[in-house]
Motif scaffolding. Structure first.
Motif, mmCIF file in Angstrom:
data_model
loop_
_atom_site.group_PDB
_atom_site.id
_atom_site.type_symbol
_atom_site.label_atom_id
_atom_site.label_comp_id
_atom_site.label_asym_id
_atom_site.label_seq_id
_atom_site.Cartn_x
_atom_site.Cartn_y
_atom_site.Cartn_z
ATOM 1 N N ARG A 5 0.839 -1.183 0.000
ATOM 2 C CA ARG A 5 0.000 0.000 0.000
ATOM 3 C C ARG A 5 0.881 1.241 0.000
ATOM 4 N NH1 ARG A 5 -5.320 0.409 2.140
ATOM 5 N NH2 ARG A 5 -5.044 -1.508 3.307
ATOM 6 N N CYS A 6 0.552 2.197 -0.867
ATOM 7 C CA CYS A 6 1.269 3.464 -0.906
ATOM 8 C C CYS A 6 1.049 4.182 0.429
ATOM 9 C CB CYS A 6 0.764 4.333 -2.052
ATOM 10 S SG CYS A 6 1.430 6.018 -2.034
ATOM 11 N N PRO A 7 2.134 4.631 1.086
ATOM 12 C CA PRO A 7 1.970 5.298 2.378
ATOM 13 C C PRO A 7 1.321 6.679 2.279
ATOM 14 C CG PRO A 7 4.267 5.309 1.713
ATOM 15 C CD PRO A 7 3.535 4.477 0.710
ATOM 16 N N LYS A 8 1.251 7.225 1.079
ATOM 17 C CA LYS A 8 0.668 8.561 0.922
ATOM 18 C C LYS A 8 -0.824 8.508 0.578
ATOM 19 C CE LYS A 8 1.272 12.950 -1.472
ATOM 20 N NZ LYS A 8 2.049 13.669 -2.479
ATOM 21 N N LYS A 29 7.049 3.218 -7.264
ATOM 22 C CA LYS A 29 6.511 4.557 -7.510
ATOM 23 C C LYS A 29 5.012 4.381 -7.735
ATOM 24 C CE LYS A 29 6.947 8.776 -10.152
ATOM 25 N NZ LYS A 29 7.729 9.532 -11.123
ATOM 26 N N CYS A 30 4.220 5.061 -6.910
ATOM 27 C CA CYS A 30 2.769 4.940 -6.986
ATOM 28 C C CYS A 30 2.249 5.584 -8.274
ATOM 29 C CB CYS A 30 2.129 5.603 -5.765
ATOM 30 S SG CYS A 30 0.327 5.527 -5.780
ATOM 31 N N GLY A 34 2.340 9.395 -7.393
ATOM 32 C CA GLY A 34 3.726 9.622 -7.752
ATOM 33 C C GLY A 34 4.721 9.423 -6.615
ATOM 34 N N LYS A 35 4.266 9.063 -5.423
ATOM 35 C CA LYS A 35 5.140 8.872 -4.263
ATOM 36 C C LYS A 35 6.072 7.684 -4.498
ATOM 37 C CE LYS A 35 6.109 8.724 0.326
ATOM 38 N NZ LYS A 35 7.045 9.613 0.895
ATOM 39 N N GLU A 36 7.363 7.859 -4.194
ATOM 40 C CA GLU A 36 8.323 6.774 -4.244
ATOM 41 C C GLU A 36 8.562 6.275 -2.826
ATOM 42 O OE1 GLU A 36 11.944 7.407 -6.353
ATOM 43 O OE2 GLU A 36 10.931 8.154 -8.133
ATOM 44 N N PHE A 37 8.567 4.951 -2.648
ATOM 45 C CA PHE A 37 8.799 4.367 -1.340
ATOM 46 C C PHE A 37 9.450 3.007 -1.510
ATOM 47 C CE2 PHE A 37 4.665 3.022 -2.744
ATOM 48 C CZ PHE A 37 4.540 1.700 -2.331
ATOM 49 N N GLY A 38 10.123 2.557 -0.457
ATOM 50 C CA GLY A 38 10.832 1.288 -0.519
ATOM 51 C C GLY A 38 10.312 0.292 0.488
ATOM 52 N N ILE A 39 10.542 -0.985 0.177
ATOM 53 C CA ILE A 39 10.240 -2.074 1.106
ATOM 54 C C ILE A 39 11.398 -3.060 1.045
ATOM 55 C CG2 ILE A 39 7.734 -1.867 0.795
ATOM 56 C CD1 ILE A 39 7.950 -4.573 -0.776
ATOM 57 N N ARG A 40 11.460 -3.938 2.040
ATOM 58 C CA ARG A 40 12.443 -5.014 2.040
ATOM 59 C C ARG A 40 11.669 -6.323 2.047
ATOM 60 N NH1 ARG A 40 17.153 -4.329 5.846
ATOM 61 N NH2 ARG A 40 18.385 -3.929 4.006
ATOM 62 N N ILE A 41 11.982 -7.207 1.106
ATOM 63 C CA ILE A 41 11.288 -8.482 0.959
ATOM 64 C C ILE A 41 11.597 -9.394 2.153
ATOM 65 C CG2 ILE A 41 11.118 -10.588 -0.451
ATOM 66 C CD1 ILE A 41 9.898 -8.261 -1.818
ATOM 67 N N GLY A 42 10.559 -10.026 2.697
ATOM 68 C CA GLY A 42 10.729 -11.005 3.757
ATOM 69 C C GLY A 42 11.009 -10.426 5.121
ATOM 70 N N VAL A 43 10.885 -9.121 5.294
ATOM 71 C CA VAL A 43 11.131 -8.484 6.578
ATOM 72 C C VAL A 43 9.854 -7.780 6.997
ATOM 73 C CG1 VAL A 43 12.512 -6.788 7.817
ATOM 74 C CG2 VAL A 43 13.559 -8.152 6.010
ATOM 75 N N LYS A 44 9.306 -8.182 8.147
ATOM 76 C CA LYS A 44 8.087 -7.554 8.639
ATOM 77 C C LYS A 44 8.437 -6.334 9.459
ATOM 78 C CE LYS A 44 5.039 -11.510 8.852
ATOM 79 N NZ LYS A 44 4.144 -12.277 9.702
ATOM 80 N N ALA A 45 7.613 -5.303 9.338
ATOM 81 C CA ALA A 45 7.790 -4.106 10.160
ATOM 82 C C ALA A 45 7.454 -4.458 11.591
ATOM 83 C CB ALA A 45 6.893 -2.979 9.657
ATOM 84 N N LYS A 46 8.228 -3.951 12.545
ATOM 85 C CA LYS A 46 7.939 -4.215 13.962
ATOM 86 C C LYS A 46 6.728 -3.426 14.385
ATOM 87 C CE LYS A 46 11.879 -5.969 16.173
ATOM 88 N NZ LYS A 46 12.377 -6.151 17.504
ATOM 89 N N LYS A 47 5.865 -4.094 15.111
ATOM 90 C CA LYS A 47 4.678 -3.436 15.638
ATOM 91 C C LYS A 47 4.763 -3.435 17.150
ATOM 92 C CE LYS A 47 1.683 -4.637 11.811
ATOM 93 N NZ LYS A 47 0.469 -5.303 11.389
ATOM 94 N N GLU A 48 4.009 -2.543 17.772
ATOM 95 C CA GLU A 48 4.011 -2.426 19.223
ATOM 96 C C GLU A 48 3.695 -3.740 19.913
ATOM 97 O OE1 GLU A 48 1.390 0.649 20.550
ATOM 98 O OE2 GLU A 48 2.098 2.041 19.031
ATOM 99 N N GLN A 84 -10.012 2.645 7.031
ATOM 100 C CA GLN A 84 -9.939 3.950 6.372
ATOM 101 C C GLN A 84 -8.723 4.635 6.967
ATOM 102 O OE1 GLN A 84 -13.547 6.317 5.916
ATOM 103 N NE2 GLN A 84 -12.409 8.085 6.642
ATOM 104 N N LYS A 85 -7.928 5.242 6.143
ATOM 105 C CA LYS A 85 -6.720 5.905 6.622
ATOM 106 C C LYS A 85 -7.093 6.875 7.732
ATOM 107 C CE LYS A 85 -2.440 7.697 4.859
ATOM 108 N NZ LYS A 85 -1.631 7.760 3.670
ATOM 109 N N GLY A 86 -6.390 6.779 8.861
ATOM 110 C CA GLY A 86 -6.656 7.655 9.993
ATOM 111 C C GLY A 86 -7.697 7.134 10.966
ATOM 112 N N ASN A 87 -8.344 5.999 10.662
ATOM 113 C CA ASN A 87 -9.346 5.435 11.561
ATOM 114 C C ASN A 87 -8.644 4.962 12.838
ATOM 115 O OD1 ASN A 87 -11.400 4.077 12.858
ATOM 116 N ND2 ASN A 87 -11.796 2.633 11.206
ATOM 117 N N PRO A 88 -9.082 5.423 14.011
ATOM 118 C CA PRO A 88 -8.414 5.031 15.253
ATOM 119 C C PRO A 88 -8.730 3.603 15.717
ATOM 120 C CG PRO A 88 -10.255 6.463 15.743
ATOM 121 C CD PRO A 88 -10.132 6.407 14.235
ATOM 122 N N ALA A 89 -9.669 2.914 15.084
ATOM 123 C CA ALA A 89 -9.966 1.530 15.456
ATOM 124 C C ALA A 89 -8.705 0.691 15.262
ATOM 125 C CB ALA A 89 -11.116 0.987 14.616
ATOM 126 N N ASN A 90 -8.456 -0.253 16.169
ATOM 127 C CA ASN A 90 -7.203 -1.000 16.128
ATOM 128 C C ASN A 90 -7.313 -2.389 15.500
ATOM 129 O OD1 ASN A 90 -8.648 -2.230 18.139
ATOM 130 N ND2 ASN A 90 -7.090 -2.021 19.722
#
Length: 171
Positions: A5-8, A29-30, A34-48, A84-90
């Motif tokens: 998902r594009c972060p923008k 590149k979305c 037009g936003k450019e962003f990177g990811i790393r394959i096989g690496v999950k982002a750390k969550k709280e 929905q982006k910004g929805n505070p539901a967890n």
């Protein structure tokens, strides 16, 4: 095929992950913003709550609206609703079902005196109600649910999978 998902703008970009090795970095590149962003394959982002023990999950099965999604639960209140982006539901899931509110219902995960996980479902004053089986939860009603309980939010069906159930399925 994987989707990122594009972060923008939240637009999805689909790619074939089998063409890349674990640890490899990719730049996208979305097409929408037009936003450019990177990811790393096989690496999950750390969550709280990544270190937190498994508390089960919900399996979202949407008839014709979308696809099966498995959403992990955590201790305490898990507020279910439409993503929905910004929805505070967890505990959000993707849907185009207009009858699912942003903050539709809550599953509270706690432990009883014996240390057993207890799952309690209640409606958050949603527009279309929360149904267990074919019975609508009344305002302020709290219902204990167990592994395999089917409940619906609007036209979306959801099944509870408890932590014990998930351990048995992974063996």
């Amino acid at each position: 095929m994987k989707r990122v998902r594009c972060p923008k703008c939240d637009n999805y970009i689909t790619f074939d992950e089998t063409r890349y090795e674990a640890g490899q970095s990719l730049v996208f590149k979305c097409n929408e913003c037009g936003k450019e962003f990177g990811i790393r394959i096989g690496v999950k982002a750390k969550k709280e709550n990544e270190e937190a023990p498994a508390c089960g999950s919900i399996v979202v099965i949407e008839n014709v609206f979308h696809y099966k999604q498995v959403i992990p639960l955590k201790m305490g209140n898990n507020v279910l609703g439409r993503y929905q982006k910004g929805n505070p539901a967890n505990c959000t899931f993707e849907t185009v079902d207009p009858s699912v509110d942003l903050n539709h219902c809550t599953i509270n995960v706690s432990r009883d005196k014996k240390g057993t996980l207890v799952y309690t479902l209640y409606d958050n004053n949603s527009n279309t109600g929360t149904f267990v089986g074919d019975v609508e939860l009344q305002p302020r009603e709290r219902r204990r649910i167990e592994d395999g309980t089917l409940f619906t939010l609007g036209a979306t069906s959801i099944i509870l999978r408890t932590a014990d159930s998930e351990e048995n399925h992974s063996k």
